[in-house]
Design a protein around this motif. Structure first.
Motif, mmCIF file in Angstrom:
data_model
loop_
_atom_site.group_PDB
_atom_site.id
_atom_site.type_symbol
_atom_site.label_atom_id
_atom_site.label_comp_id
_atom_site.label_asym_id
_atom_site.label_seq_id
_atom_site.Cartn_x
_atom_site.Cartn_y
_atom_site.Cartn_z
ATOM 1 N N GLY A 30 -17.336 -13.731 31.214
ATOM 2 C CA GLY A 30 -16.592 -14.844 31.003
ATOM 3 C C GLY A 30 -15.438 -15.021 29.845
ATOM 4 N N SER A 31 -14.486 -15.981 30.055
ATOM 5 C CA SER A 31 -13.477 -16.135 29.019
ATOM 6 C C SER A 31 -12.971 -17.722 29.182
ATOM 7 C CB SER A 31 -12.222 -15.448 29.367
ATOM 8 O OG SER A 31 -11.790 -15.562 30.547
ATOM 9 N N PRO A 75 -14.064 -22.920 31.417
ATOM 10 C CA PRO A 75 -13.663 -21.675 31.391
ATOM 11 C C PRO A 75 -14.042 -20.907 32.639
ATOM 12 C CG PRO A 75 -16.181 -22.608 30.729
ATOM 13 C CD PRO A 75 -15.220 -23.698 30.905
ATOM 14 N N ASP A 76 -13.554 -19.433 32.546
ATOM 15 C CA ASP A 76 -13.433 -18.597 33.936
ATOM 16 C C ASP A 76 -14.940 -17.805 33.766
ATOM 17 O OD1 ASP A 76 -13.256 -17.067 36.013
ATOM 18 O OD2 ASP A 76 -11.708 -15.833 34.962
ATOM 19 N N VAL A 77 -16.022 -18.240 34.486
ATOM 20 C CA VAL A 77 -17.273 -17.686 34.582
ATOM 21 C C VAL A 77 -17.762 -17.434 35.906
ATOM 22 C CG1 VAL A 77 -17.970 -18.556 32.166
ATOM 23 C CG2 VAL A 77 -18.315 -20.025 34.576
ATOM 24 N N PRO A 78 -18.541 -16.465 36.360
ATOM 25 C CA PRO A 78 -18.922 -16.449 37.614
ATOM 26 C C PRO A 78 -19.922 -17.469 37.880
ATOM 27 C CG PRO A 78 -19.645 -14.679 36.161
ATOM 28 C CD PRO A 78 -18.700 -15.287 35.447
ATOM 29 N N ALA A 79 -19.712 -17.723 39.209
ATOM 30 C CA ALA A 79 -21.045 -18.842 39.566
ATOM 31 C C ALA A 79 -22.195 -18.104 39.873
ATOM 32 C CB ALA A 79 -20.503 -19.491 40.949
ATOM 33 N N ALA A 80 -23.371 -18.869 39.472
ATOM 34 C CA ALA A 80 -24.720 -18.330 39.476
ATOM 35 C C ALA A 80 -25.064 -17.969 40.964
ATOM 36 C CB ALA A 80 -25.831 -19.204 38.758
ATOM 37 N N ARG A 129 -28.147 -14.773 37.086
ATOM 38 C CA ARG A 129 -28.820 -15.488 35.976
ATOM 39 C C ARG A 129 -27.933 -16.530 35.086
ATOM 40 N NH1 ARG A 129 -27.684 -13.324 30.955
ATOM 41 N NH2 ARG A 129 -26.353 -11.163 30.865
ATOM 42 N N GLY A 130 -26.408 -16.540 35.578
ATOM 43 C CA GLY A 130 -25.704 -17.630 34.964
ATOM 44 C C GLY A 130 -25.048 -16.578 33.823
ATOM 45 N N THR A 131 -24.268 -17.272 32.933
ATOM 46 C CA THR A 131 -23.431 -16.677 31.699
ATOM 47 C C THR A 131 -23.972 -17.624 30.589
ATOM 48 O OG1 THR A 131 -21.567 -16.018 33.099
ATOM 49 C CG2 THR A 131 -21.310 -16.286 30.873
#
Length: 341
Positions: A243-244, A257-262, A270-272
């Motif tokens: 994430g960023s 933010p840039d986070v991967p989808a769960a 598990r999420g970020t």
């Protein structure tokens, strides 16, 4: 002590844009309404034209007119949807001008952003509404270097003429459930000038930002002289996994933010998680103005399922001085569930 729950935000955004075939692709109409309290409240309603000044060193520009947020400050220009905190800091809420009726031009070059507008306060729903006497010239200038950890640094300035209106500077701390620990009440003044300095630094998963505010009020409450009010905050956040933080240069503000989808084609995740902390100081007492002082500390964890769907659990500690000079302390455990479609 006690527990309260509430629907904090329920908003709809309408963005209309001309088609390519019509030749009005750069013309946009934006409207935003909030109906969380079961009453429709207009927040934004304006027309924007993009690219009018895109010549020479100017890479991107727009001109807008209507009802929208005055260009002042990093936290204020960032939607709460994208902030890593449950609310904006007490200092930001107390000193930034908010939404007004007016016109603004924004221009961005390779090294920075300039925003300048003329505004007039309005009360009620925009168009129709009631125009108030207060007028302002508000500007924001940012340096946005490329290829380094410093994302942007700069300042804002708003010169305000009350024109017979009463000024009020106040803020709730951490949550709208809490009292207004900083509140000047109504001030009769000849003029007011508010200034702010800001900086945003990002390095990998880490993001730090800070703002400092100063407010000069001339002839407050009919007493000759100048009263000076001030505030500041500093915050730090870090993603504990992938994430960023992301940034919108043309607005000079944070975005989702840039986070991967769960949930993805690779299977459930598990999420970020993101750890955050912020210290804010607000001083609304000087001269004939007695609005109190507030020091608050907020720390917590955000759990992202997508970039705009998250669960936030934060602790808030408060030390406040009332206008009468008495000090008190308090704390709260805050939670927020946010879903944006």
């Amino acid at each position: 002590p006690g527990t309260r729950t509430d629907i904090r935000r329920a908003r709809a955004l309408f963005d209309l844009r001309g088609s390519e075939t019509s030749g009005a692709r750069d013309l946009r109409v934006r409207a935003q309404i909030d109906y969380a309290d079961l009453n429709v409240r207009w927040l934004d309603l304006y027309v924007r034209y993009d690219g009018l000044l895109d010549h020479g060193p100017i890479e991107e520009s727009n001109v807008r007119a209507g009802h929208f947020r005055e260009p002042f400050g990093l936290e204020a220009m960032t939607s709460v949807t994208y902030l890593p905190f449950i609310e904006r800091s007490t200092a930001t809420n107390a000193f930034t001008p908010g939404r007004s009726r007016g016109a603004q031009v924004s221009a961005r070059s390779a090294g920075g952003l300039l925003q300048l507008g003329a505004f007039r306060r309005a009360d009620g729903r925009p168009f129709p509404d009631e125009l108030l006497g207060e007028r302002a010239i508000t500007t924001r200038a940012l340096w946005q270097p490329r290829g380094c950890s410093l994302v942007q640094a700069g300042g804002s300035l708003s010169v305000r003429d009350p024109n017979g209106e009463l000024l009020v500077f106040r803020a709730r701390t951490g949550s709208r459930f809490l009292d207004r620990f900083a509140d000047t009440a109504s001030i009769e003044a000849e003029a007011a000038t508010v200034a702010g300095l800001e900086a945003l630094v990002q390095r990998g998963r880490w993001t730090a930002q800070s703002e400092v505010f100063g407010l000069w009020i001339d002839g407050a409450n009919g007493i000759p002289g100048q009263s000076f009010l001030s505030g500041a905050y500093v915050s730090l956040s870090s993603f504990l996994g992938e994430g960023s933080t992301r940034h919108t240069p043309m607005r000079g503000a944070l975005r989702a933010p840039d986070v991967p989808a769960a949930w993805s084609s690779g299977g459930p995740r598990r999420g970020t998680f993101e750890g955050v902390g912020r210290v804010s100081w607000t001083d609304l007492s000087d001269g004939s103005v007695r609005g109190g002082r507030v020091l608050d500390v907020e720390a917590g964890v955000n759990w992202y399922l997508t970039s705009t769907t998250r669960l936030m659990v934060h602790w808030l500690g408060i030390r406040a001085q009332s206008p009468d000079g008495d000090w008190g302390t308090g704390q709260a455990l805050l939670g927020r569930l946010q879903v944006q479609i």
